[in-house]
Design a protein around this motif. Structure first.
Motif, mmCIF file in Angstrom:
data_model
loop_
_atom_site.group_PDB
_atom_site.id
_atom_site.type_symbol
_atom_site.label_atom_id
_atom_site.label_comp_id
_atom_site.label_asym_id
_atom_site.label_seq_id
_atom_site.Cartn_x
_atom_site.Cartn_y
_atom_site.Cartn_z
ATOM 1 N N THR A 1 24.614 -11.502 24.569
ATOM 2 C CA THR A 1 25.382 -12.705 24.863
ATOM 3 C C THR A 1 25.608 -12.831 26.364
ATOM 4 N N GLN A 2 25.903 -14.039 26.777
ATOM 5 C CA GLN A 2 26.138 -14.337 28.187
ATOM 6 C C GLN A 2 27.197 -13.417 28.793
ATOM 7 N N SER A 3 28.252 -13.145 28.037
ATOM 8 C CA SER A 3 29.336 -12.281 28.538
ATOM 9 C C SER A 3 28.956 -10.804 28.515
ATOM 10 N N THR A 4 27.874 -10.472 27.878
ATOM 11 C CA THR A 4 27.375 -9.120 27.599
ATOM 12 C C THR A 4 28.308 -8.330 26.681
ATOM 13 N N THR A 5 29.204 -9.021 25.962
ATOM 14 C CA THR A 5 29.969 -8.338 24.925
ATOM 15 C C THR A 5 28.995 -7.786 23.894
ATOM 16 N N LEU A 6 28.001 -8.584 23.558
ATOM 17 C CA LEU A 6 26.842 -8.060 22.838
ATOM 18 C C LEU A 6 25.780 -7.831 23.900
ATOM 19 N N ASN A 7 25.341 -6.600 24.026
ATOM 20 C CA ASN A 7 24.372 -6.257 25.049
ATOM 21 C C ASN A 7 23.274 -5.423 24.398
ATOM 22 N N LYS A 8 22.183 -6.103 24.039
ATOM 23 C CA LYS A 8 21.095 -5.472 23.301
ATOM 24 C C LYS A 8 21.616 -4.847 22.001
ATOM 25 N N THR A 9 22.496 -5.576 21.322
ATOM 26 C CA THR A 9 23.051 -5.133 20.048
ATOM 27 C C THR A 9 22.002 -5.321 18.972
ATOM 28 N N GLN A 10 21.687 -4.246 18.273
ATOM 29 C CA GLN A 10 20.573 -4.292 17.334
ATOM 30 C C GLN A 10 20.898 -5.085 16.084
ATOM 31 N N MET B 1 30.803 -27.438 29.076
ATOM 32 C CA MET B 1 30.678 -26.005 29.032
ATOM 33 C C MET B 1 29.521 -25.634 28.117
ATOM 34 N N LYS B 2 28.741 -24.680 28.529
ATOM 35 C CA LYS B 2 27.632 -24.173 27.730
ATOM 36 C C LYS B 2 27.742 -22.658 27.674
ATOM 37 N N ARG B 3 27.446 -22.109 26.520
ATOM 38 C CA ARG B 3 27.401 -20.658 26.321
ATOM 39 C C ARG B 3 26.020 -20.320 25.795
ATOM 40 N N ARG B 4 25.535 -19.116 26.114
ATOM 41 C CA ARG B 4 24.187 -18.775 25.663
ATOM 42 C C ARG B 4 24.130 -17.356 25.127
ATOM 43 N N ALA B 5 23.132 -17.141 24.315
ATOM 44 C CA ALA B 5 22.806 -15.821 23.779
ATOM 45 C C ALA B 5 21.296 -15.749 23.644
ATOM 46 N N THR B 6 20.779 -14.534 23.661
ATOM 47 C CA THR B 6 19.343 -14.311 23.569
ATOM 48 C C THR B 6 19.046 -13.349 22.429
ATOM 49 N N ALA B 7 18.047 -13.685 21.625
ATOM 50 C CA ALA B 7 17.575 -12.811 20.559
ATOM 51 C C ALA B 7 16.161 -12.370 20.886
ATOM 52 N N VAL B 8 15.891 -11.090 20.726
ATOM 53 C CA VAL B 8 14.549 -10.519 20.893
ATOM 54 C C VAL B 8 14.197 -9.835 19.583
ATOM 55 N N TRP B 9 12.999 -10.084 19.092
ATOM 56 C CA TRP B 9 12.540 -9.477 17.827
ATOM 57 C C TRP B 9 11.154 -8.924 18.019
ATOM 58 N N GLY C 1 23.814 -2.159 12.755
ATOM 59 C CA GLY C 1 23.632 -3.325 13.604
ATOM 60 C C GLY C 1 24.382 -4.518 13.060
ATOM 61 N N THR C 2 24.199 -5.630 13.707
ATOM 62 C CA THR C 2 24.897 -6.856 13.330
ATOM 63 C C THR C 2 23.951 -7.779 12.580
ATOM 64 N N ASN C 3 24.402 -8.982 12.312
ATOM 65 C CA ASN C 3 23.567 -9.984 11.653
ATOM 66 C C ASN C 3 24.149 -11.360 11.929
ATOM 67 N N PRO C 4 23.360 -12.406 11.753
ATOM 68 C CA PRO C 4 23.844 -13.749 12.058
ATOM 69 C C PRO C 4 25.092 -14.154 11.275
ATOM 70 N N GLU C 5 25.169 -13.778 9.998
ATOM 71 C CA GLU C 5 26.324 -14.181 9.192
ATOM 72 C C GLU C 5 27.611 -13.515 9.680
ATOM 73 N N GLU C 6 27.520 -12.263 10.074
ATOM 74 C CA GLU C 6 28.683 -11.559 10.620
ATOM 75 C C GLU C 6 29.150 -12.224 11.916
ATOM 76 N N LEU C 7 28.207 -12.652 12.720
ATOM 77 C CA LEU C 7 28.562 -13.331 13.973
ATOM 78 C C LEU C 7 29.174 -14.700 13.707
ATOM 79 N N LEU C 8 28.658 -15.422 12.701
ATOM 80 C CA LEU C 8 29.272 -16.690 12.318
ATOM 81 C C LEU C 8 30.694 -16.471 11.813
ATOM 82 N N ALA C 9 30.896 -15.430 11.022
ATOM 83 C CA ALA C 9 32.233 -15.121 10.506
ATOM 84 C C ALA C 9 33.198 -14.817 11.655
ATOM 85 N N ALA C 10 32.751 -14.025 12.618
ATOM 86 C CA ALA C 10 33.605 -13.707 13.772
ATOM 87 C C ALA C 10 33.930 -14.963 14.568
ATOM 88 N N ALA C 11 32.922 -15.803 14.774
ATOM 89 C CA ALA C 11 33.142 -17.044 15.520
ATOM 90 C C ALA C 11 34.128 -17.951 14.794
#
Length: 136
Positions: free
Chosen positions: A22-31, A1-9, A43-53
């Motif tokens: 994110t692939q599921s679009t739960t995050l969809n162009k989330t700033q 299984m593979k999951r993906r996400a895309t970051a644009v800066w 907006g969000t940040n990488p550490e918050e996403l790690l904490a949620a995961a």
């Protein structure tokens, strides 16, 4: 299984910004931005996403382990606080409150500690993980 996400800066680190999808679009162009990561910006940040995961993965693994041990979970609530210090992620602190009828404190602590050590996200982290588990 593979999951993906895309970051644009776009732009520089302090005044620029980006979005995550994110692939599921739960995050969809989330700033996300410098301010959402290091101050109180929107907006969000990488550490918050790690904490949620980490909170989500640990909680699911604990439920699985408890079910396999014959317990029926009434509720599990886990908070993860991820610490970044001088640009390095150093810690994820898991705080769990659980309602599990019929389990002893000793068995609960044993199963919770095993779930903390064996959940896939815990295994992906190279920084310290601390667990405080409370049976209510």
């Amino acid at each position: 299984m593979k999951r993906r996400a895309t970051a644009v800066w776009n732009g520089d680190i302090k005044t620029g910004g980006g979005h995550l999808t994110t692939q599921s679009t739960t995050l969809n162009k989330t700033q996300y931005s410098f301010n959402s990561r290091f101050a109180d910006g929107v907006g969000t940040n990488p550490e918050e996403l790690l904490a949620a995961a980490h909170a989500g993965c640990f909680t699911m693994k604990l439920d699985l382990d408890l079910s396999e041990a014959g317990y029926t979970v009434e509720s599990l609530e886990t908070q993860s606080v991820v610490t970044i210090d001088n640009g390095v992620i150093t810690l994820s602190e898991l705080t769990l409150q659980a309602k599990i009828p019929g389990i002893s404190e000793e068995e609960f602590q044993k199963v919770a500690k095993n779930a903390e050590k064996t959940c896939p996200v815990s295994n992906a982290f190279s920084f310290e993980i601390k667990l405080t588990a409370t049976l209510v």
